[in-house]
Design a protein around this motif. Structure first.
Motif, PDB file in Angstrom:
ATOM      1  N   UNK A  90      38.873  15.252 -59.905  1.00 12.75           N
ATOM      2  CA  UNK A  90      38.571  14.797 -61.270  1.00 12.75           C
ATOM      3  C   UNK A  90      37.506  13.695 -61.251  1.00 12.75           C
ATOM      4  N   UNK A  91      37.539  12.828 -60.222  1.00 15.84           N
ATOM      5  CA  UNK A  91      36.506  11.784 -60.092  1.00 15.84           C
ATOM      6  C   UNK A  91      35.136  12.425 -59.932  1.00 15.84           C
ATOM      7  N   UNK A  92      35.072  13.480 -59.127  1.00 12.03           N
ATOM      8  CA  UNK A  92      33.807  14.188 -58.909  1.00 12.03           C
ATOM      9  C   UNK A  92      33.285  14.792 -60.220  1.00 12.03           C
ATOM     10  N   UNK A  93      34.185  15.412 -60.993  1.00 15.93           N
ATOM     11  CA  UNK A  93      33.810  15.977 -62.298  1.00 15.93           C
ATOM     12  C   UNK A  93      33.258  14.877 -63.203  1.00 15.93           C
ATOM     13  N   UNK A  94      33.959  13.735 -63.224  1.00 15.44           N
ATOM     14  CA  UNK A  94      33.567  12.621 -64.090  1.00 15.44           C
ATOM     15  C   UNK A  94      32.208  12.059 -63.688  1.00 15.44           C
ATOM     16  N   UNK A  95      32.006  11.835 -62.382  1.00 11.12           N
ATOM     17  CA  UNK A  95      30.735  11.280 -61.913  1.00 11.12           C
ATOM     18  C   UNK A  95      29.579  12.242 -62.196  1.00 11.12           C
ATOM     19  N   UNK A  96      29.791  13.533 -61.934  1.00 13.64           N
ATOM     20  CA  UNK A  96      28.744  14.533 -62.201  1.00 13.64           C
ATOM     21  C   UNK A  96      28.350  14.502 -63.677  1.00 13.64           C
ATOM     22  N   UNK A  97      29.346  14.411 -64.539  1.00 11.80           N
ATOM     23  CA  UNK A  97      29.091  14.408 -65.980  1.00 11.80           C
ATOM     24  C   UNK A  97      28.272  13.178 -66.378  1.00 11.80           C
ATOM     25  N   UNK A  98      28.690  11.996 -65.909  1.00 12.93           N
ATOM     26  CA  UNK A  98      28.004  10.762 -66.289  1.00 12.93           C
ATOM     27  C   UNK A  98      26.590  10.699 -65.710  1.00 12.93           C
ATOM     28  N   UNK A  99      26.425  11.135 -64.453  1.00 19.39           N
ATOM     29  CA  UNK A  99      25.098  11.088 -63.825  1.00 19.39           C
ATOM     30  C   UNK A  99      24.142  12.052 -64.533  1.00 19.39           C
ATOM     31  N   UNK A 100      24.634  13.250 -64.874  1.00 13.59           N
ATOM     32  CA  UNK A 100      23.770  14.203 -65.586  1.00 13.59           C
ATOM     33  C   UNK A 100      23.480  13.708 -67.001  1.00 13.59           C
ATOM     34  N   UNK A 101      24.437  12.983 -67.594  1.00  9.39           N
ATOM     35  CA  UNK A 101      24.244  12.467 -68.956  1.00  9.39           C
ATOM     36  C   UNK A 101      23.109  11.436 -68.997  1.00  9.39           C
ATOM     37  N   UNK A 102      23.049  10.575 -67.979  1.00  7.62           N
ATOM     38  CA  UNK A 102      21.992   9.554 -67.982  1.00  7.62           C
ATOM     39  C   UNK A 102      20.701  10.058 -67.348  1.00  7.62           C
TER      40      UNK A 102
END
Length: 332
Positions: A75-87
């Protein structure tokens, strides 16, 4: 935008991202709502936080970090991927170098988990730095001189205390008593005293609105709603700041004790510097009413709250991005 170095404050409560040359571009709760069956992300960040305690059976709102470390790797990996792609957006062709902050006393296994999650989220290189060091730099302290600087960073999962000199940590302590434990203490107190069950979000609102450790501000009150454990029905009650002070006292005392322990292990010359300069409080817990006064009384040293305490760690990572190649703790 693409190819930029980024700094991440991977907090138990919030994830903050600083892009070199852009400043702080993201500040969102560390929460992921997933479909229970498919394990796919439904919402991430602020949208997911609004769902905590309010989801149907097929959706679960998860906080993948606990006590400052990764509790759920996937879940941490999913969250980080989402935030990094968002910015980063669709233009982020070159994979970024990432500087992530971690508590001072995490194990090598926990360090490896943080690195792996960042690498699998699209990083070219991952650098790890200790949270209190980044917090001190972000608070404007000049830690690179041969003089003592002390910082107490009260986050969501951990409180990190450190004395720094000449760019490094001299003595430190990290305890798993911070914002989350304060919320849990409020939940327990209200459950025991009023037989009323409240959720994490309500507890946090109580802490922010009337939470205090100051004897002067105990007359504030707040109406709260929860489930009556006796009747099982919804109930509204009024609670007072003096009750919340009582609820928080044990946890706050543990934070003060950790700071005292670090001071007792500090070389005398650096202790003298700390008396002159004072202790800087950073993190969300620094904003608890009366925290600075209480610590000053208990430690016999001036205690100051940093400007913008919530963003000190991520601002520190932003300043440290200019010296990434000098950070020893890295992996590719």
């Amino acid at each position: 935008m693409f190819g930029k170095d980024i700094g991440i404050d991977l907090g138990t409560a919030n994830v903050l991202i600083h892009i070199r040359g852009k400043g702080v571009v993201l500040d969102e709760p560390s929460v992921v709502a997933i479909h229970s069956d498919s394990k796919r992300a439904f919402e991430v960040g602020e949208a997911a936080r609004k769902m905590v305690g309010r989801t149907p059976g097929n959706i679960t709102a998860i906080r993948p970090l606990k006590d400052g470390v990764i509790a759920d790797f996937e879940i941490t990996e999913i969250m980080l991927k989402y935030f990094i792609s968002k910015v980063g957006g669709k233009l982020w062709y070159a994979r970024p170098r990432i500087l992530i902050c971690a508590p001072t006393e995490i194990t090598s296994v926990e360090q490896k988990a943080i690195r792996e999650a960042a690498l699998r989220s699209g990083a070219k290189e991952v650098f790890l730095e200790e949270e209190p060091k980044a917090a001190a730099i972000g608070a404007g302290m000049d830690i690179y001189q041969p003089s003592g600087n002390m910082v107490v960073d009260i986050g969501g999962g951990t409180t990190d205390v450190a004395v720094l000199s000449m760019g490094d940590i001299v003595t430190s302590s990290s305890i798993k008593v911070a914002g989350d434990k304060l919320d849990q203490a409020i939940i327990r107190y209200i459950k025991n005293k009023y037989k009323l069950l409240i959720g994490d979000r309500t507890a946090e609102e109580i802490k922010i609105n009337i939470g205090t450790v100051s004897p002067e501000q105990t007359n504030n009150e707040m109406d709260i709603r929860g489930r009556d454990l006796v009747s099982g029905l919804p109930l509204t009650i009024t609670i007072y700041a003096n009750e919340i002070k009582e609820a928080l006292w044990d946890s706050v005392s543990a934070i003060v004790s950790a700071a005292k322990n670090v001071l007792e292990r500090t070389p005398p010359e650096l202790s003298a510097d700390i008396i002159d300069r004072g202790i800087i409080l950073t993190g969300g817990g620094a904003m608890l009413s009366g925290m600075d006064v209480l610590m000053s009384e208990q430690l016999k040293v001036p205690v100051l709250i940093a400007e913008d305490p919530m963003h000190c760690v991520v601002k520190g990572t932003g300043l440290m991005l200019d010296y990434l190649d000098k950070v020893p703790n890295k992996s590719r």
